[in-house]
Design an enzyme around this catalytic site. Structure first.
Site, mmCIF file in Angstrom:
data_model
loop_
_atom_site.group_PDB
_atom_site.id
_atom_site.type_symbol
_atom_site.label_atom_id
_atom_site.label_comp_id
_atom_site.label_asym_id
_atom_site.label_seq_id
_atom_site.Cartn_x
_atom_site.Cartn_y
_atom_site.Cartn_z
ATOM 1 C CG HIS A 34 61.747 49.178 3.653
ATOM 2 N ND1 HIS A 34 62.509 50.306 3.673
ATOM 3 C CD2 HIS A 34 61.687 48.731 4.931
ATOM 4 C CE1 HIS A 34 62.918 50.533 4.902
ATOM 5 N NE2 HIS A 34 62.427 49.591 5.689
ATOM 6 C CG ASP A 75 38.097 44.772 15.687
ATOM 7 O OD1 ASP A 75 37.264 45.392 14.992
ATOM 8 O OD2 ASP A 75 38.583 45.248 16.733
ATOM 9 N NE ARG A 80 37.152 54.533 18.365
ATOM 10 C CZ ARG A 80 36.300 55.422 17.842
ATOM 11 N NH1 ARG A 80 36.508 56.711 17.996
ATOM 12 N NH2 ARG A 80 35.239 55.028 17.188
#
Length: 142
Positions: free
Chosen positions: A22, A30, A109
């Site tokens: 948990h 990607d 980012r």
């Protein structure tokens, strides 16, 4: 082989999902993502796209309901006018999977890179869409 395990999930990936506890996070990255250099544990799924893996993973992995966000996306970099169409696909997958906590956090980012370095694992895919990286926080099996 086992029943009800999606065929595109390798034994290694199923093992990683089972090992997670948990609050642990996993990144589905990607093809452009620096997965190998950022991962504590790297699971290679070359040739597979993020959406197909997301569908399968959400069949097995409960999302965290104790935090505001259980899902995170890498925010588009400042100055980049890209509108990631894949995010619509993710939204549809999440809705159809009936995930309890569907709120999606937009993560800057560099912050996404930093979080991925502490994630339980990173799954490296062959996904060609940009900004297709998604972070999932495991919840409690009920």
């Amino acid at each position: 082989m086992l029943n009800k395990i999606p065929k595109n999930l390798s034994p290694e990936l199923v093992k990683v999902l089972m090992e997670m506890g948990h609050g642990d996070e996993i990144v589905i990255a990607d093809g452009n993502y620096p997965a190998a250099s950022n991962a504590k544990r790297l699971v290679r799924c070359d040739g597979l796209g993020v959406p197909e893996l997301l569908v399968s993973i959400l069949e097995l992995l409960p999302m965290d309901t104790y935090q505001e966000y259980a899902i995170g996306l890498m925010e588009v970099a400042k100055g980049d006018d890209t509108v990631p169409k894949i995010w619509e696909t993710y939204q549809k997958i999440i809705q159809s999977a009936e995930v309890e906590n569907q709120k999606i956090e937009m993560i800057e980012r560099q912050d996404f890179y930093d979080r991925s370095k502490t994630a339980y694992a990173i799954i490296a895919t062959g996904e060609e869409a940009i900004y297709a990286n998604i972070l999932l926080k495991k919840g409690v099996v009920r």
